[in-house]
Design a protein around this motif. Structure first.
Motif, PDB file in Angstrom:
ATOM      1  N   HIS A 100      27.946  48.344  35.112  1.00 18.52           N
ATOM      2  CA  HIS A 100      27.828  47.157  34.262  1.00 18.52           C
ATOM      3  C   HIS A 100      28.519  45.953  34.901  1.00 18.52           C
ATOM      4  O   HIS A 100      27.951  44.863  34.988  1.00 18.52           O
ATOM      5  CB  HIS A 100      28.411  47.444  32.877  1.00 18.52           C
ATOM      6  N   ASN A 101      29.755  46.149  35.341  1.00 17.13           N
ATOM      7  CA  ASN A 101      30.541  45.003  35.806  1.00 17.13           C
ATOM      8  C   ASN A 101      30.215  44.586  37.241  1.00 17.13           C
ATOM      9  O   ASN A 101      30.410  43.431  37.604  1.00 17.13           O
ATOM     10  CB  ASN A 101      32.042  45.299  35.676  1.00 17.13           C
TER      11      ASN A 101
ATOM     12  N   GLY B  86      26.872  41.484  36.002  1.00 20.47           N
ATOM     13  CA  GLY B  86      28.234  41.093  36.363  1.00 20.47           C
ATOM     14  C   GLY B  86      28.276  40.473  37.752  1.00 20.47           C
ATOM     15  O   GLY B  86      27.726  39.400  37.980  1.00 20.47           O
ATOM     16  N   MET B  87      28.897  41.192  38.687  1.00 22.28           N
ATOM     17  CA  MET B  87      29.175  40.652  40.020  1.00 22.28           C
ATOM     18  C   MET B  87      27.936  40.132  40.742  1.00 22.28           C
ATOM     19  O   MET B  87      27.974  39.041  41.338  1.00 22.28           O
ATOM     20  CB  MET B  87      29.867  41.731  40.860  1.00 22.28           C
TER      21      MET B  87
ATOM     22  N   THR C 130      32.224  31.029  34.082  1.00 25.81           N
ATOM     23  CA  THR C 130      31.301  32.168  34.033  1.00 25.81           C
ATOM     24  C   THR C 130      31.066  32.742  35.427  1.00 25.81           C
ATOM     25  O   THR C 130      31.087  33.961  35.627  1.00 25.81           O
ATOM     26  CB  THR C 130      29.938  31.729  33.436  1.00 25.81           C
TER      27      THR C 130
ATOM     28  N   LYS D  64      34.143  34.577  36.557  1.00 26.69           N
ATOM     29  CA  LYS D  64      34.293  35.789  35.769  1.00 26.69           C
ATOM     30  C   LYS D  64      33.392  36.886  36.334  1.00 26.69           C
ATOM     31  O   LYS D  64      33.821  38.004  36.574  1.00 26.69           O
ATOM     32  CB  LYS D  64      33.941  35.502  34.297  1.00 26.69           C
ATOM     33  N   GLN D  65      32.118  36.524  36.549  1.00 33.81           N
ATOM     34  CA  GLN D  65      31.182  37.536  37.028  1.00 33.81           C
ATOM     35  C   GLN D  65      31.475  37.940  38.464  1.00 33.81           C
ATOM     36  O   GLN D  65      31.540  39.127  38.790  1.00 33.81           O
ATOM     37  CB  GLN D  65      29.752  37.002  36.936  1.00 33.81           C
TER      38      GLN D  65
ATOM     39  N   ASP E 223      35.016  40.486  36.917  1.00 34.47           N
ATOM     40  CA  ASP E 223      34.399  41.682  36.336  1.00 34.47           C
ATOM     41  C   ASP E 223      34.790  42.969  37.074  1.00 34.47           C
ATOM     42  O   ASP E 223      34.966  44.017  36.442  1.00 34.47           O
ATOM     43  CB  ASP E 223      32.869  41.534  36.296  1.00 34.47           C
TER      44      ASP E 223
ATOM     45  N   THR F 143      38.475  43.701  36.208  1.00 35.47           N
ATOM     46  CA  THR F 143      38.510  44.239  34.846  1.00 35.47           C
ATOM     47  C   THR F 143      38.036  45.694  34.837  1.00 35.47           C
ATOM     48  O   THR F 143      38.623  46.545  34.165  1.00 35.47           O
ATOM     49  CB  THR F 143      37.587  43.408  33.915  1.00 35.47           C
ATOM     50  N   ALA F 144      36.973  45.967  35.602  1.00 35.42           N
ATOM     51  CA  ALA F 144      36.482  47.344  35.686  1.00 35.42           C
ATOM     52  C   ALA F 144      37.567  48.276  36.205  1.00 35.42           C
ATOM     53  O   ALA F 144      37.774  49.378  35.670  1.00 35.42           O
ATOM     54  CB  ALA F 144      35.245  47.412  36.589  1.00 35.42           C
TER      55      ALA F 144
ATOM     56  N   ASN G  44      41.082  40.703  31.828  1.00 40.81           N
ATOM     57  CA  ASN G  44      40.246  39.511  31.945  1.00 40.81           C
ATOM     58  C   ASN G  44      41.020  38.313  32.516  1.00 40.81           C
ATOM     59  O   ASN G  44      40.525  37.595  33.376  1.00 40.81           O
ATOM     60  CB  ASN G  44      39.656  39.132  30.579  1.00 40.81           C
TER      61      ASN G  44
ATOM     62  N   TYR H 188      23.474  52.173  35.750  1.00 41.15           N
ATOM     63  CA  TYR H 188      23.789  51.739  34.387  1.00 41.15           C
ATOM     64  C   TYR H 188      22.796  52.346  33.394  1.00 41.15           C
ATOM     65  O   TYR H 188      23.190  52.825  32.329  1.00 41.15           O
ATOM     66  CB  TYR H 188      23.763  50.207  34.325  1.00 41.15           C
TER      67      TYR H 188
END
Lengths: 282, 282
Positions: free
Chosen positions: A149-150, A155-156, A178, A181-182, A186, A189-190, A212, B128
Motif C-alpha cells: 500500500h505505502n 503511495g511512493m 502530498t 508524504k507519498q 509513506d 510510516t510503513a 507520519n 496489495y
C-alpha cells in the motif's frame, strides 16, 4: 530494554543486519548480472534508517536484542524496496543522477536495462522475503499489505510520478506536502507500523501520528540538506517554495509534533523513538 | 462443472473479469498519469491467459461459476504482474519495441519515466490485491510466496536479465531452456499452482508437471509465431537454434507430455486443462 539511544542501537545491530542482507541475496540470486547489480546498490553505503527504525520499534515493544534476528527478513524487505526506488529514481528519464553517495548510480555501472531489472528484482524479492519469514502468517500478511500500500501506486510510486510529471511547474504547499508524504513519508510510516504489527503491538494512533510526522520531517530535512545545490534549483522543495528559514521552522515543528505524539504512547518504552528525533538536529 | 471447454470458459468469464480489472484500478489509483498509464496497458488487448488458467483450475476443483469472483483479486494480481513485465520488456534499453499488439507501447505513449513507474505500480499493486483478498490468510500467503518466487529475481526477472545480457551470443539448448523457463514458464506455472492452492486442492506433482510443460510450450509457440520476422533474427529462440521443424516437434512433445501429466491427475475434473492444450494447435 538496555539500549535507550537510537545511535547506539543502530551501531549495535547494523553489522549483523548488513551481513544478513548480503548473505541472503548471495544465496538466493543465481543470475550473475542480476545478483551483482542488486548487491551493488544494496551495499552502496545506505544508512539503513528504515529497517533500523522498524527493528527499533520491535525492540521497544520488548523483544530482546538476541531475538531481533527473527525480524531481519521483514526489515530486509523494507530495505530492498527502498533500494529499488533509488535505482529507478536515478534513471536517465527520471531524476537522471549519475552518482549516488559518491558512487556511480546503478545504471551508469550496469546499463539502464540491467538497472531496471535490478530494481524489479529487489522490489519483487521483498515480498518473497516477507512470505518466507517465520513470523505468524497474520503478521506477515499485515507486512505485505502495509508495504504494498505505502510503497506502491497509492503511495511512493504515485509520489514519484507526480514529481517527474510536475517538474516544470511549482506545486503549491498542499500539493508539495502530498508529494513528500507519498514519495518519502509513506515508506517510513510503513517501517514503523510494520514494526509495531510484527511485535504484536496493538497499533495506537499516537505511533501512527509519530510515524507520519517523522516521515515528512525526513523529506523536509533532505530538501534543506540539498538546498542551493545545482540539481536542486528546478525541483519542487519546501525551501524553493517557502524559503530556507520557514522550512527550518517547519522541520522544528514536525519534530516537536512527532515528540508530542510519541510521548502519549502508553504501551512501550519510548526512549528509542524519542532519541531517534536527534537525527533531525544534525 | 458445466463448462468443459477452455475457450467457452474463457468467453464466459472474461467480460466480467475485464470489468473488474478496470473498475478496481480506477477506484484505487488516484494519481492521474499513473492511473492512465496502468490502465492503458491493462486494456491493451491481452488475452488474459494467465488469470484465466488460474480461474480454470479453481473451477476445475469444484468452485461454482457464480462463486469465481472471490478469486478475481488473485487472478488480477497475476495479470498485473504479466502486464508490468511487458511494459518494462518493451523499454528502449530492453527489447526496444515501439508497438505491442498494434498499439503504441507504454513508453511511446507516456514516456520512459512514466512507463517505468506504471510497471512498478502494477507490480507492487499485485501484492496489495492479494493481501486485501477475502481468501484465507494461508492461501493468500501461498499466493504471495509463489508469485514473488516465480516472477522475481529467482524466476522471470532472472530470465529477462539473461535475455538482454546474452543477446550478442547464441545460447546452447540447455541455456535456452532455462531462459524460457524463467522468462515465461515460471509465471504460467505460478498461475496454475496458485489456482490449485487457492481452491484448497492438495497440489499434486502431476499438476505441477502439467504446468511446467505448458509454460515452456507457451514460449516455444511464441518463438514459432515470431519466426522469420525482422526483430526475431538476432534473438535467442528455438527455431533460430535448432530450426523450425525440430521446434515444431518440440512443441508437439511438450503438449503430449502436458497431456500425459494431467491425465494422471485424480482429484479434479480434467476437462478444462485438457482442452486448454488446443491453444497450441492454432
Amino acid at each position: 530494554m538496555d539500549i535507550k539511544d537510537f545511535k547506539k542501537f543502530h551501531e549495535t545491530v547494523l553489522p549483523e543486519f548488513d551481513e544478513f542482507l548480503t548473505n541472503k541475496i548471495n544465496a538466493e540470486i543465481k543470475q550473475p548480472t542480476l545478483r551483482d547489480a542488486m548487491l551493488y546498490s544494496i551495499n552502496a553505503g545506505g544508512k539503513r534508517v528504515r529497517p533500523m527504525l522498524m527493528l527499533a520499534v520491535v525492540y521497544s515493544c520488548g523483544t530482546k536484542l538476541e531475538d531481533l534476528y527473527q525480524y531481519y527478513d521483514i526489515a530486509g524487505a523494507i530495505e530492498l524496496i527502498h533500494t529499488y526506488s533509488l535505482i529507478h529514481d536515478d534513471l536517465p528519464e527520471m531524476d537522471n543522477d549519475d552518482y549516488r553517495r559518491g558512487k556511480l548510480s546503478n545504471h551508469k555501472k550496469f546499463g539502464v536495462g540491467p538497472a531496471v531489472l535490478a530494481g524489479d528484482g529487489l522490489l519483487t524479492q521483498a515480498f518473497y522475503w516477507i512470505a518466507k519469514s517465520n513470523l505468524d502468517t497474520s503478521k506477515r500478511m499485515a507486512a505485505v499489505r502495509i508495504l504494498a500500500h505505502n510503497a506502491g501506486p497509492m503511495g511512493m510510486v504515485a509520489g514519484q510520478m507526480t514529481d517527474i510529471t510536475k517538474e516544470d511547474r511549482q506545486l503549491n504547499e498542499e500539493e508539495l506536502t502530498t508529494l513528500h508524504k507519498q514519495k518519502t513519508a509513506d515508506l517510513i510510516t510503513a517501517a514503523i507500523t510494520i514494526g509495531a504489527f510484527c511485535a504484536g503491538h496493538d497499533l495506537s494512533t499516537h505511533l501512527v501520528e509519530y510515524a507520519n510526522y517523522v516521515g515528512l520531517a525526513f523529506q523536509v530535512k533532505d530538501d534543506l540538506d540539498d538546498f542551493g545545490s545545482e540539481e536542486d534549483a528546478d525541483k519542487n522543495t519546501f525551501p524553493n517554495l517557502i524559503g530556507k528559514d520557514a522550512t527550518e521552522e517547519k522541520l522544528r515543528n514536525l519534530v516537536k509534533d512527532a515528540l508530542n505524539a510519541v510521548l502519549k504512547e502508553q504501551k512501550f518504552d519510548k526512549n528509542l523513538m524519542v532519541s531517534f528525533l536527534d537525527y533531525f538536529k544534525d
